[in-house]
Design an enzyme around this catalytic site. Structure first.
Site, PDB file in Angstrom:
ATOM      1  N   SER A 121      -5.690  43.163   7.988  1.00 31.44           N
ATOM      2  CA  SER A 121      -4.340  42.650   7.733  1.00 31.44           C
ATOM      3  C   SER A 121      -4.364  41.315   7.019  1.00 31.44           C
ATOM      4  CB  SER A 121      -3.606  42.424   9.064  1.00 31.44           C
ATOM      5  OG  SER A 121      -3.512  43.611   9.779  1.00 31.44           O
ATOM      6  N   HIS A 142      -4.747  48.475   2.737  1.00 28.63           N
ATOM      7  CA  HIS A 142      -3.992  47.994   3.895  1.00 28.63           C
ATOM      8  C   HIS A 142      -2.801  48.909   4.181  1.00 28.63           C
ATOM      9  CE1 HIS A 142      -1.299  44.701   5.803  1.00 28.63           C
ATOM     10  NE2 HIS A 142      -2.001  45.315   6.718  1.00 28.63           N
ATOM     11  N   GLU A 154      -0.910  48.454   0.698  1.00 25.58           N
ATOM     12  CA  GLU A 154      -1.339  47.381  -0.207  1.00 25.58           C
ATOM     13  C   GLU A 154      -2.786  47.638  -0.624  1.00 25.58           C
ATOM     14  OE1 GLU A 154       0.464  43.040   0.730  1.00 25.58           O
ATOM     15  OE2 GLU A 154      -0.424  43.990   2.468  1.00 25.58           O
ATOM     16  N   ASN A 192       1.984  40.588   5.134  1.00 32.54           N
ATOM     17  CA  ASN A 192       1.783  39.761   6.330  1.00 32.54           C
ATOM     18  C   ASN A 192       1.902  38.266   6.051  1.00 32.54           C
ATOM     19  OD1 ASN A 192       1.584  41.827   8.135  1.00 32.54           O
ATOM     20  ND2 ASN A 192      -0.595  42.122   7.787  1.00 32.54           N
TER      21      ASN A 192
HETATM   22  N1  LIG Z   1      -1.417  46.853  14.281  1.00 34.35           N
HETATM   23  C1  LIG Z   1      -0.864  46.792  13.080  1.00 34.35           C
HETATM   24  O1  LIG Z   1       0.364  46.772  12.945  1.00 34.35           O
HETATM   25  C2  LIG Z   1      -1.749  46.782  11.855  1.00 34.35           C
HETATM   26  C3  LIG Z   1      -1.167  47.077  10.616  1.00 34.35           C
HETATM   27  C4  LIG Z   1      -1.994  47.098   9.475  1.00 34.35           C
HETATM   28  C5  LIG Z   1      -3.350  46.805   9.604  1.00 34.35           C
HETATM   29  N2  LIG Z   1      -3.869  46.512  10.848  1.00 34.35           N
HETATM   30  C6  LIG Z   1      -5.309  46.217  10.925  1.00 34.35           C
HETATM   31  O2  LIG Z   1      -5.975  47.395  11.353  1.00 34.35           O
HETATM   32  C7  LIG Z   1      -7.134  47.031  12.121  1.00 34.35           C
HETATM   33  C8  LIG Z   1      -7.080  47.705  13.468  1.00 34.35           C
HETATM   34  O3  LIG Z   1      -5.898  47.293  14.139  1.00 34.35           O
HETATM   35  P1  LIG Z   1      -5.276  48.180  15.318  1.00 34.35           P
HETATM   36  O4  LIG Z   1      -3.861  47.739  15.467  1.00 34.35           O
HETATM   37  O5  LIG Z   1      -5.595  49.623  15.115  1.00 34.35           O
HETATM   38  O6  LIG Z   1      -6.119  47.628  16.570  1.00 34.35           O
HETATM   39  P2  LIG Z   1      -6.481  48.402  17.922  1.00 34.35           P
HETATM   40  O7  LIG Z   1      -6.810  47.328  18.908  1.00 34.35           O
HETATM   41  O8  LIG Z   1      -5.428  49.404  18.260  1.00 34.35           O
HETATM   42  O9  LIG Z   1      -7.795  49.237  17.536  1.00 34.35           O
HETATM   43  C9  LIG Z   1      -8.999  48.642  17.171  1.00 34.35           C
HETATM   44  C10 LIG Z   1     -10.108  49.641  17.453  1.00 34.35           C
HETATM   45  O10 LIG Z   1     -11.323  49.148  16.887  1.00 34.35           O
HETATM   46  C11 LIG Z   1     -12.359  49.526  17.751  1.00 34.35           C
HETATM   47  N3  LIG Z   1     -13.551  48.739  17.483  1.00 34.35           N
HETATM   48  C12 LIG Z   1     -13.809  47.443  17.772  1.00 34.35           C
HETATM   49  N4  LIG Z   1     -15.071  47.121  17.382  1.00 34.35           N
HETATM   50  C13 LIG Z   1     -15.594  48.233  16.812  1.00 34.35           C
HETATM   51  C14 LIG Z   1     -16.864  48.540  16.238  1.00 34.35           C
HETATM   52  N5  LIG Z   1     -17.826  47.634  16.166  1.00 34.35           N
HETATM   53  N6  LIG Z   1     -17.065  49.787  15.758  1.00 34.35           N
HETATM   54  C15 LIG Z   1     -16.087  50.725  15.829  1.00 34.35           C
HETATM   55  N7  LIG Z   1     -14.880  50.499  16.375  1.00 34.35           N
HETATM   56  C16 LIG Z   1     -14.635  49.271  16.865  1.00 34.35           C
HETATM   57  C17 LIG Z   1     -11.759  49.277  19.150  1.00 34.35           C
HETATM   58  O11 LIG Z   1     -12.507  49.963  20.131  1.00 34.35           O
HETATM   59  C18 LIG Z   1     -10.360  49.838  18.957  1.00 34.35           C
HETATM   60  O12 LIG Z   1     -10.292  51.221  19.264  1.00 34.35           O
HETATM   61  C19 LIG Z   1      -7.142  45.495  12.150  1.00 34.35           C
HETATM   62  O13 LIG Z   1      -7.926  45.004  11.100  1.00 34.35           O
HETATM   63  C20 LIG Z   1      -5.684  45.156  11.948  1.00 34.35           C
HETATM   64  O14 LIG Z   1      -5.492  43.866  11.419  1.00 34.35           O
HETATM   65  C21 LIG Z   1      -3.098  46.510  11.964  1.00 34.35           C
END
Ligand SMILES: NC(=O)c1ccc[n+]([C@@H]2O[C@H](COP(=O)([O-])OP(=O)(O)OC[C@H]3O[C@@H](n4cnc5c(N)ncnc54)[C@H](O)[C@@H]3O)[C@@H](O)[C@H]2O)c1
Length: 293
Positions: A121, A142, A154, A192
């Protein structure tokens, strides 16, 4: 190049990773889904199953389409299981150290021509690319949350990203039925950079006692015509992700206007991470969400 993308690896099976796997499988791609443990991969698969079942119930997709899409998603317990992938999209926790380690470890397991992408993000695509052996085949893709619903993606080039990588990513996103917008590699990109300071400000408004959770969200829904209030949205994004994005903005742009609100820090320290933890600015453990302040 994009025409040759058939198999997509997704690292991280949380809310974003399972959403990306969901839309890729529905668009006909083979998907390999990785997370830290088989339990977490299975939790991601169960979520996809449930979300696709809801799409069937609403008449958005047919049952046989759902079944075929589910069959295309294969668990990848190790990085070696990602070897067939033409592109690997990382969607793990928003933490630069975690992401750099993932990319360093995944490089030896995938083919040299495999594109690597991050769904970060906020974190610099150029810096993440530098932790790989292929910065020219690295790009930011993204997606927005929830992935099956949100139209925008994005695309962010790192300094070394080559045109064929960009074009492959663009074609992939278009095949997923999404709309591309292009952002430069600056902290938090476009969406963001604008959205998170607004959410952080809403948390300051709560922290300073200007309004309650309910009054702030109602004010922005009915007064600014936002589809959901900023605190509800923060819970939806995940408060750990919100805090990480604010820290990246604060560090990367060195401007105090991006200082994360201390109340956001406290909620994250308490483990009140929003919907995924069943508690954030609202408590989701009962039948309907109850404001926590
Ligand atoms: N939540 C949002 O609204 C949003 C929107 C766009 C982008 N993102 C981005 O997407 C990414 C994930 O966010 P999310 O909301 O899904 O978080 P989340 O906490 O729901 O999921 C993250 C996952 O990553 C896994 N993980 C952590 N370390 C790991 C590793 N070494 N190998 C494999 N898996 C691993 C965790 O076990 C978890 O299942 C982040 O970079 C976040 O910034 C989030």
């Amino acid at each position: 190049m994009a025409n040759s993308i058939k198999t997509i690896g997704v690292i991280g099976a949380g809310q974003m990773g399972n959403g990306i796997a969901h839309v890729c499988a529905l668009a006909g791609f083979d998907v390999r889904l990785n997370d830290l443990s088989v339990d977490r991969i299975n939790a991601g698969l169960a979520t996809i199953n449930g979300n696709m079942a809801r799409q069937v119930a609403k008449g958005a997709i047919e049952e046989d389409v759902r079944q075929a899409a589910l069959d295309r998603i294969v668990p990848a317990a190790t990085y070696d299981d990602l070897r067939p992938c033409d592109i690997v999209i990382e969607a793990a926790t928003e933490n630069e150290e975690v992401k750099r380690k993932i990319f360093q470890s995944v490089c030896p397991s995938v083919r040299p021509e495999t594109i690597l992408a991050s769904n970060t993000s906020s974190i610099s695509i150029t810096r993440l690319a530098a932790s790989t052996d292929r910065p020219e085949r690295f790009i930011g893709i993204h997606f927005m949350n929830p992935v099956p619903v949100m139209q925008l993606v994005e695309l962010i080039r790192g300094i070394a990203t080559e045109d064929p990588t960009f074009e492959a990513a663009r074609e992939l996103v278009e095949k997923l039925g999404k709309t591309v917008t292009v952002a430069e590699d600056f902290p938090a990109f476009i969406v963001n950079r604008i959205l998170l300071p607004m959410i952080n400000e809403a948390i300051y408004v709560l922290y300073e006692g200007v309004g309650s959770v309910d009054s702030i969200d109602t004010a922005m829904r009915l007064g600014a015509n936002h589809p959901m209030g900023p605190l509800q949205l923060a819970d939806f994004i995940g408060l750990d992700t919100c805090l990480s994005v604010m820290q990246v903005l604060h560090d990367g742009l060195a401007d105090t206007k991006y200082r994360p609100c201390p109340l956001l820090v406290k909620y994250v320290e308490a483990g009140w991470l929003g919907r995924k933890a069943k508690r954030g600015f609202y408590d989701y453990r009962g039948e309907k969400p109850i404001p926590t302040r």
